[in-house]
Design a protein around this motif. Structure first.
Motif, PDB file in Angstrom:
ATOM      1  N   MET A 134       1.108  -1.127  -0.081  1.00  0.00           N
ATOM      2  CA  MET A 134       0.051  -0.174  -0.059  1.00  0.00           C
ATOM      3  C   MET A 134       0.904   1.087  -0.137  1.00  0.00           C
ATOM      4  SD  MET A 134      -2.624   1.144   2.819  1.00  0.00           S
ATOM      5  CE  MET A 134      -1.656   1.400   4.216  1.00  0.00           C
ATOM      6  N   LYS A 135       0.831   2.081  -0.851  1.00  0.00           N
ATOM      7  CA  LYS A 135       1.416   3.180  -1.214  1.00  0.00           C
ATOM      8  C   LYS A 135       0.527   4.626  -0.514  1.00  0.00           C
ATOM      9  CE  LYS A 135       4.558   5.875  -3.542  1.00  0.00           C
ATOM     10  NZ  LYS A 135       5.874   6.092  -3.298  1.00  0.00           N
ATOM     11  N   VAL A 136       1.400   5.327   0.289  1.00  0.00           N
ATOM     12  CA  VAL A 136       0.768   6.547   0.950  1.00  0.00           C
ATOM     13  C   VAL A 136       1.365   7.736   0.499  1.00  0.00           C
ATOM     14  CG1 VAL A 136       0.050   7.589   3.085  1.00  0.00           C
ATOM     15  CG2 VAL A 136       0.019   5.277   3.011  1.00  0.00           C
ATOM     16  N   ILE A 137       0.915   8.934  -0.064  1.00  0.00           N
ATOM     17  CA  ILE A 137       1.132   9.995  -0.190  1.00  0.00           C
ATOM     18  C   ILE A 137       0.522  11.075   0.360  1.00  0.00           C
ATOM     19  CG2 ILE A 137       2.467   9.044  -2.434  1.00  0.00           C
ATOM     20  CD1 ILE A 137       0.366  10.561  -3.818  1.00  0.00           C
ATOM     21  N   THR A 138       1.145  12.208   0.377  1.00  0.00           N
ATOM     22  CA  THR A 138       0.444  13.385   1.154  1.00  0.00           C
ATOM     23  C   THR A 138      -0.264  14.068  -0.117  1.00  0.00           C
ATOM     24  OG1 THR A 138       2.244  14.900   0.677  1.00  0.00           O
ATOM     25  CG2 THR A 138       2.235  13.776   2.852  1.00  0.00           C
ATOM     26  N   SER A 139      -1.308  14.793   0.026  1.00  0.00           N
ATOM     27  CA  SER A 139      -2.128  15.459  -0.595  1.00  0.00           C
ATOM     28  C   SER A 139      -1.095  16.538  -1.400  1.00  0.00           C
ATOM     29  CB  SER A 139      -3.057  16.437  -0.273  1.00  0.00           C
ATOM     30  OG  SER A 139      -2.783  17.213   0.775  1.00  0.00           O
TER      31      SER A 139
ATOM     32  N   PHE B 195       0.829  14.562  -3.920  1.00  0.00           N
ATOM     33  CA  PHE B 195       0.069  14.323  -5.076  1.00  0.00           C
ATOM     34  C   PHE B 195      -0.120  15.255  -5.999  1.00  0.00           C
ATOM     35  CE2 PHE B 195      -4.314  14.243  -6.682  1.00  0.00           C
ATOM     36  CZ  PHE B 195      -4.175  12.770  -7.368  1.00  0.00           C
ATOM     37  N   ASN B 196      -0.620  16.572  -5.545  1.00  0.00           N
ATOM     38  CA  ASN B 196      -0.625  17.945  -6.393  1.00  0.00           C
ATOM     39  C   ASN B 196       0.480  18.265  -7.191  1.00  0.00           C
ATOM     40  OD1 ASN B 196      -3.422  18.375  -5.759  1.00  0.00           O
ATOM     41  ND2 ASN B 196      -2.784  19.333  -3.924  1.00  0.00           N
TER      42      ASN B 196
END
Length: 82
Positions: A1-6, A9-10
């Motif tokens: 599972m990959k997690v990135i901050t908004s 992402f932007n």
């Protein structure tokens, strides 16, 4: 599972989309997961969907349809469309 901050992402949507081809990507806002980005194939599998009409129309090996011949006869009355 990959997690990135908004924010990440932007700044690099393409990177998130590439990662989502492999596994779902969770986008966080202030440390809390708020969105999930996944491939269409993964979503369809999760939702239990089969092929859509768009998928069927895009199939490359279907025979050609002669639209002019279909227009030449009125399907309801058998009259010419002239």
């Amino acid at each position: 599972m990959k997690v990135i901050t908004s924010r990440d992402f932007n700044q690099d949507v393409s990177r998130a989309k590439r990662a989502a081809r492999v596994e779902p990507v969770f986008v966080t806002d202030r440390g809390k997961a708020t969105h999930v980005l996944m491939s269409v194939e993964a979503y369809r599998k999760l939702a239990g969907q089969t092929e859509t009409i768009v998928d069927l129309l895009a199939m490359p090996n279907l025979p050609a349809i002669d639209l002019e011949a279909a227009r030449a006869t009125d399907a309801w009355g058998g009259r010419s469309a002239g």
